[in-house]
Design a protein around this motif. Structure first.
Motif, PDB file in Angstrom:
ATOM      1  N   MET A 121     -17.237   5.950  31.943  1.00 17.67           N
ATOM      2  CA  MET A 121     -18.169   6.687  31.097  1.00 17.67           C
ATOM      3  C   MET A 121     -18.265   6.052  29.710  1.00 17.67           C
ATOM      4  N   ASN A 296     -18.067   7.423  36.066  1.00 11.67           N
ATOM      5  CA  ASN A 296     -19.394   8.011  36.250  1.00 11.67           C
ATOM      6  C   ASN A 296     -19.544   8.519  37.685  1.00 11.67           C
ATOM      7  N   THR A 327     -17.649  15.984  34.571  1.00 13.82           N
ATOM      8  CA  THR A 327     -18.083  14.749  33.912  1.00 13.82           C
ATOM      9  C   THR A 327     -18.874  15.064  32.643  1.00 13.82           C
TER      10      THR A 327
END
Length: 363
Positions: A121, A296, A327
């Motif tokens: 991320m 991700n 997330t």
């Protein structure tokens, strides 16, 4: 109502598809909204599915005869990931076919394949492996990193704290988790420079939805005084294996003590309820499902020796993360941390990770 779709590496683990499929069936009995994509040898998987009537309309099988071996090096696994059950499981998340992936296979290979396919991320330099550990408190505790990163700097530890706190809010339902750094003492002067720097940064992050409570030692992990314990992967893996070994030692010692004489056997009969509670509390299958945070995409790692009950618990963890949008929570907290750090134009601005066009950072 359609629920999460979980991609599963049916060939991972020590006992093969039988335990995996039985675990899938147990999870579906508890949550009929779940659906599954199973990747592996169809000739081995189909007979196991046939044993569980509740899976007839819940499972899609994707065939591959290749799998990642337990002894396979991550570099080897990456080269042939696309045709293996583990690699195909991860790619199902990447391609949007599934909401989360689960494997009981080779941990190093799973991390390498997941990181390459899903990327990290924005704001995360390295993903971390987080898991639940039992404690004497009302809830379990979250600990990370448990082996994904053997060496970590202050930047990594701060990121782990943000991710671990978001995970605790999701799986433990704690509004403001208590966060501590694992150290050789609780005094502020003890520990490495990385630990001291990370502690200073976390003390200043009072605007984030967790409470940083300083340092903790290994013998305090199970006391119920912390919700999230943050450490590097080297120390975390040793702490985890030591705790698991201690649990087995206590269980075996009690078993030996209660079978040593007729009087001991009588005492065992009287103590059965208490011993059952102890067994349940220490059973790793009740805490199965470590999570790679910072990618991700959602990836859950099961114990290789997990029973069907353990597999079902790992699936429950995966489904909970999907439903709670873990997330997004991590991303929101990281954004807020970076915003405060850069606004203050302080050294903390260097400790939150640098964004790249891909959202990935150097390992």
């Amino acid at each position: 109502m359609t629920g999460p779709c979980i991609a599963i590496d049916a060939m991972g683990g020590d006992v093969g598809p039988a335990a995996i499929v039985a675990g899938v069936s147990a999870a579906r009995r508890k949550d009929r909204s779940l659906s599954f994509l199973l990747f592996g040898d169809e000739a081995l998987i189909r007979p196991e599915i046939a044993r569980h009537a509740n899976l007839a309309d819940a499972v899609t099988v994707h065939h591959t005869s290749e799998k990642i071996e337990p002894t396979e090096k991550p570099s080897q696994a990456i080269r042939r990931a696309r045709t293996t059950s583990m690699g195909m499981t991860i790619n199902a998340v990447k391609d949007g076919q599934a909401h989360a992936a689960l494997s009981a296979g080779n941990t190093g290979a799973l991390m390498a394949i997941a990181k390459l396919a899903l990327r990290t991320m924005p704001g995360i330099d390295r993903p971390a492996l987080a898991a639940l550990l039992p404690s004497l408190g009302d809830k379990d505790l979250v600990m990370l990193d448990l082996g994904a990163n053997t060496e970590c700097d202050a930047q990594n530890l701060v990121q782990f704290a943000v991710m671990g706190a978001a995970y605790a809010r999701t799986v433990l339902d704690v509004e403001a988790p208590r966060v501590k750094l694992l150290n050789i003492g609780t005094e502020e002067l003890k520990g490495t420079g990385e630990l001291k720097e990370a502690a200073a940064l976390l003390r200043d992050a009072t605007y984030l939805p967790f409470r940083f409570n300083g340092f903790t030692e290994g013998d305090q992990l199970s006391r119920g005084e912390v919700d999230v314990v943050v450490t590097d992967g080297f120390s975390g893996n040793i702490a985890l294996k030591t705790a698991e070994g201690t649990a087995r030692f206590v269980t075996d010692l009690l078993r030996r003590a209660f079978t040593s004489s007729l009087r001991s056997k009588a005492g065992f009969a009287l103590s059965k309820p208490a011993l059952h509670m102890l067994k349940v509390h220490l059973d790793p299958n009740n805490h199965n499902g470590a999570v790679f945070l910072g990618l991700n995409g959602l990836v859950v790692k099961s114990h290789g020796s997990a029973t069907p009950k353990g597999i079902a618990n790992a699936i429950k963890v995966a489904a909970s993360m999907v439903r709670n949008d873990i997330t997004r929570k991590i991303g929101d907290d990281l954004d807020e941390f970076r915003a405060h750090a850069f606004a203050a134009d302080a050294p903390a601005g260097k400790a939150v990770g640098k964004e790249t066009p891909t959202g990935d950072s150097a390992p």
